[in-house]
Design a protein around this motif. Structure first.
Motif, PDB file in Angstrom:
ATOM      1  N   ARG A  98      48.607  41.651  30.272  1.00  0.00           N
ATOM      2  CA  ARG A  98      49.296  42.309  29.167  1.00  0.00           C
ATOM      3  C   ARG A  98      50.197  43.410  29.713  1.00  0.00           C
ATOM      4  N   ARG A  99      51.376  43.514  29.177  1.00  0.00           N
ATOM      5  CA  ARG A  99      52.254  44.607  29.572  1.00  0.00           C
ATOM      6  C   ARG A  99      51.564  45.938  29.264  1.00  0.00           C
ATOM      7  N   ASP A 100      51.569  46.836  30.251  1.00  0.00           N
ATOM      8  CA  ASP A 100      50.908  48.139  30.106  1.00  0.00           C
ATOM      9  C   ASP A 100      49.432  47.985  29.766  1.00  0.00           C
ATOM     10  N   GLY A 101      48.825  46.919  30.274  1.00  0.00           N
ATOM     11  CA  GLY A 101      47.424  46.665  29.955  1.00  0.00           C
ATOM     12  C   GLY A 101      46.490  47.783  30.396  1.00  0.00           C
ATOM     13  N   ALA A 102      46.753  48.372  31.563  1.00  0.00           N
ATOM     14  CA  ALA A 102      45.893  49.448  32.041  1.00  0.00           C
ATOM     15  C   ALA A 102      46.046  50.695  31.188  1.00  0.00           C
ATOM     16  N   ARG A 103      47.261  51.014  30.785  1.00  0.00           N
ATOM     17  CA  ARG A 103      47.482  52.176  29.930  1.00  0.00           C
ATOM     18  C   ARG A 103      46.836  51.967  28.555  1.00  0.00           C
ATOM     19  N   LEU A 104      46.866  50.752  28.076  1.00  0.00           N
ATOM     20  CA  LEU A 104      46.228  50.448  26.799  1.00  0.00           C
ATOM     21  C   LEU A 104      44.723  50.682  26.880  1.00  0.00           C
ATOM     22  N   HIS A 105      44.135  50.278  27.997  1.00  0.00           N
ATOM     23  CA  HIS A 105      42.683  50.350  28.135  1.00  0.00           C
ATOM     24  C   HIS A 105      42.191  51.745  28.497  1.00  0.00           C
ATOM     25  N   ALA A 106      42.995  52.522  29.211  1.00  0.00           N
ATOM     26  CA  ALA A 106      42.550  53.825  29.711  1.00  0.00           C
ATOM     27  C   ALA A 106      42.066  54.722  28.569  1.00  0.00           C
ATOM     28  N   GLY A 107      40.910  55.316  28.763  1.00  0.00           N
ATOM     29  CA  GLY A 107      40.370  56.235  27.765  1.00  0.00           C
ATOM     30  C   GLY A 107      39.569  55.589  26.662  1.00  0.00           C
ATOM     31  N   THR A 108      39.531  54.259  26.613  1.00  0.00           N
ATOM     32  CA  THR A 108      38.748  53.587  25.576  1.00  0.00           C
ATOM     33  C   THR A 108      37.296  53.473  26.016  1.00  0.00           C
ATOM     34  N   ARG A 109      36.430  53.200  25.071  1.00  0.00           N
ATOM     35  CA  ARG A 109      35.012  53.017  25.346  1.00  0.00           C
ATOM     36  C   ARG A 109      34.549  51.713  24.703  1.00  0.00           C
ATOM     37  N   PRO A 110      33.511  51.082  25.251  1.00  0.00           N
ATOM     38  CA  PRO A 110      33.025  49.842  24.640  1.00  0.00           C
ATOM     39  C   PRO A 110      32.643  50.067  23.180  1.00  0.00           C
ATOM     40  N   GLY A 137      26.154  53.532  36.177  1.00  0.00           N
ATOM     41  CA  GLY A 137      27.097  54.289  36.993  1.00  0.00           C
ATOM     42  C   GLY A 137      27.993  53.371  37.803  1.00  0.00           C
ATOM     43  N   LEU A 138      27.423  52.288  38.323  1.00  0.00           N
ATOM     44  CA  LEU A 138      28.205  51.334  39.096  1.00  0.00           C
ATOM     45  C   LEU A 138      29.238  50.638  38.223  1.00  0.00           C
ATOM     46  N   LEU A 139      28.834  50.217  37.018  1.00  0.00           N
ATOM     47  CA  LEU A 139      29.792  49.585  36.106  1.00  0.00           C
ATOM     48  C   LEU A 139      30.904  50.545  35.715  1.00  0.00           C
ATOM     49  N   LEU A 140      30.551  51.795  35.468  1.00  0.00           N
ATOM     50  CA  LEU A 140      31.550  52.794  35.099  1.00  0.00           C
ATOM     51  C   LEU A 140      32.521  53.034  36.248  1.00  0.00           C
ATOM     52  N   ALA A 141      31.982  53.144  37.464  1.00  0.00           N
ATOM     53  CA  ALA A 141      32.827  53.420  38.621  1.00  0.00           C
ATOM     54  C   ALA A 141      33.815  52.282  38.879  1.00  0.00           C
ATOM     55  N   VAL A 142      33.333  51.051  38.831  1.00  0.00           N
ATOM     56  CA  VAL A 142      34.233  49.938  39.125  1.00  0.00           C
ATOM     57  C   VAL A 142      35.233  49.741  38.003  1.00  0.00           C
ATOM     58  N   SER A 143      34.837  50.031  36.756  1.00  0.00           N
ATOM     59  CA  SER A 143      35.773  49.925  35.638  1.00  0.00           C
ATOM     60  C   SER A 143      36.923  50.901  35.817  1.00  0.00           C
ATOM     61  N   ARG A 144      36.602  52.135  36.166  1.00  0.00           N
ATOM     62  CA  ARG A 144      37.655  53.135  36.355  1.00  0.00           C
ATOM     63  C   ARG A 144      38.496  52.826  37.583  1.00  0.00           C
ATOM     64  N   PHE A 145      37.875  52.263  38.606  1.00  0.00           N
ATOM     65  CA  PHE A 145      38.625  51.845  39.785  1.00  0.00           C
ATOM     66  C   PHE A 145      39.642  50.767  39.414  1.00  0.00           C
ATOM     67  N   VAL A 146      39.214  49.763  38.658  1.00  0.00           N
ATOM     68  CA  VAL A 146      40.108  48.668  38.289  1.00  0.00           C
ATOM     69  C   VAL A 146      41.250  49.172  37.405  1.00  0.00           C
ATOM     70  N   VAL A 147      40.932  50.009  36.422  1.00  0.00           N
ATOM     71  CA  VAL A 147      41.977  50.524  35.539  1.00  0.00           C
ATOM     72  C   VAL A 147      42.998  51.326  36.350  1.00  0.00           C
ATOM     73  N   GLY A 148      42.528  52.181  37.241  1.00  0.00           N
ATOM     74  CA  GLY A 148      43.446  52.959  38.064  1.00  0.00           C
ATOM     75  C   GLY A 148      44.277  52.089  38.987  1.00  0.00           C
ATOM     76  N   TRP A 149      43.653  51.068  39.543  1.00  0.00           N
ATOM     77  CA  TRP A 149      44.357  50.153  40.450  1.00  0.00           C
ATOM     78  C   TRP A 149      45.485  49.430  39.705  1.00  0.00           C
ATOM     79  N   VAL A 150      45.156  48.902  38.538  1.00  0.00           N
ATOM     80  CA  VAL A 150      46.154  48.168  37.761  1.00  0.00           C
ATOM     81  C   VAL A 150      47.227  49.114  37.222  1.00  0.00           C
ATOM     82  N   LEU A 151      46.835  50.327  36.895  1.00  0.00           N
ATOM     83  CA  LEU A 151      47.821  51.310  36.445  1.00  0.00           C
ATOM     84  C   LEU A 151      48.895  51.501  37.507  1.00  0.00           C
ATOM     85  N   GLU A 152      48.489  51.588  38.771  1.00  0.00           N
ATOM     86  CA  GLU A 152      49.453  51.718  39.864  1.00  0.00           C
ATOM     87  C   GLU A 152      50.260  50.435  40.030  1.00  0.00           C
ATOM     88  N   GLU A 153      49.594  49.288  39.901  1.00  0.00           N
ATOM     89  CA  GLU A 153      50.308  48.017  40.038  1.00  0.00           C
ATOM     90  C   GLU A 153      51.389  47.868  38.976  1.00  0.00           C
TER      91      GLU A 153
END
Length: 211
Positions: A98-110, A137-153
């Protein structure tokens, strides 16, 4: 004014149209006014389904996550490590889809059914030996890692790791050497290597008591 919800619109159809509009114009240009025009209604009509734009964006982010619900649990005989890596790759590709998919997801919660998925994933990790606090904690860490990674991409040029974009070899030989090696790999391969650092670190936590 008719006090009933407009019959030809549903929450799902509004979200679907909003995601299509997002892909066309990006998150900065996405507005309830433009969405209403696309749907052929007045802006206040949308408030039957979403109280404000923030609520709409949260529903859109949830829909993107629902689209990627391919393998919430490991396949028979699959290790938790390979399952965990596959889920992170799926998350990344969903955001990239999705265009701007990481920005859309950032800050949301399940929310909603996504909590069921989270609980199922926690069950897999706890069965592998993690304590609940470690697993979440592991799920949270990897979720934030992926969002940040895609945000840069999604924010940078597609060829940001091209060989010619790296540091000068004379001044920064170590950086240039590493950059040149990365430039030979695909974005998926680069992401996969860094993702595996999470798995390597997580394996060391198994059996360690917390608190």
């Amino acid at each position: 004014m008719n006090d009933s919800t407009p019959p030809r619109l549903s929450r799902e159809s509004v979200v679907r149209a909003a995601l299509e509009l997002l892909d066309e114009v990006g998150i900065d240009a996405l507005s309830t006014r433009r969405l209403a025009e696309r749907l052929g209604v007045q802006s206040p009509t949308l408030y039957w389904h979403f109280r404000n734009k923030a609520e709409l964006l949260a529903a859109m982010a949830e829909a993107v996550m629902q689209e990627r619900r391919q393998q919430p649990l490991p396949a028979p005989g699959q290790s938790w490590q390979s399952w965990f890596i596959a889920n992170a790759h799926g998350f990344r590709h969903a955001l990239l889809g999705r265009r701007d998919g990481a920005r859309l997801h950032a800050g949301t919660r399940p929310q909603g059914a996504l909590f069921d998925d989270v609980e199922a994933k926690l069950g897999v990790l706890c069965a592998a030996g993690f304590e609940p606090v470690q697993a979440i904690g592991l799920l949270l860490a990897v979720s934030r890692f992926v969002v940040g990674w895609v945000l840069e991409e999604q924010a940078g040029p597609a060829d940001d790791l091209a060989a010619g974009n790296g540091p000068d070899a004379a001044r920064h030989p170590l950086g240039a050497s590493g950059w040149q090696e990365l430039a030979k790999e695909s974005p998926d391969a680069i992401f996969d290597r860094q993702l595996r650092l999470f798995v390597a670190g997580a394996e060391g936590m198994i059996g360690q008591r917390t608190g």
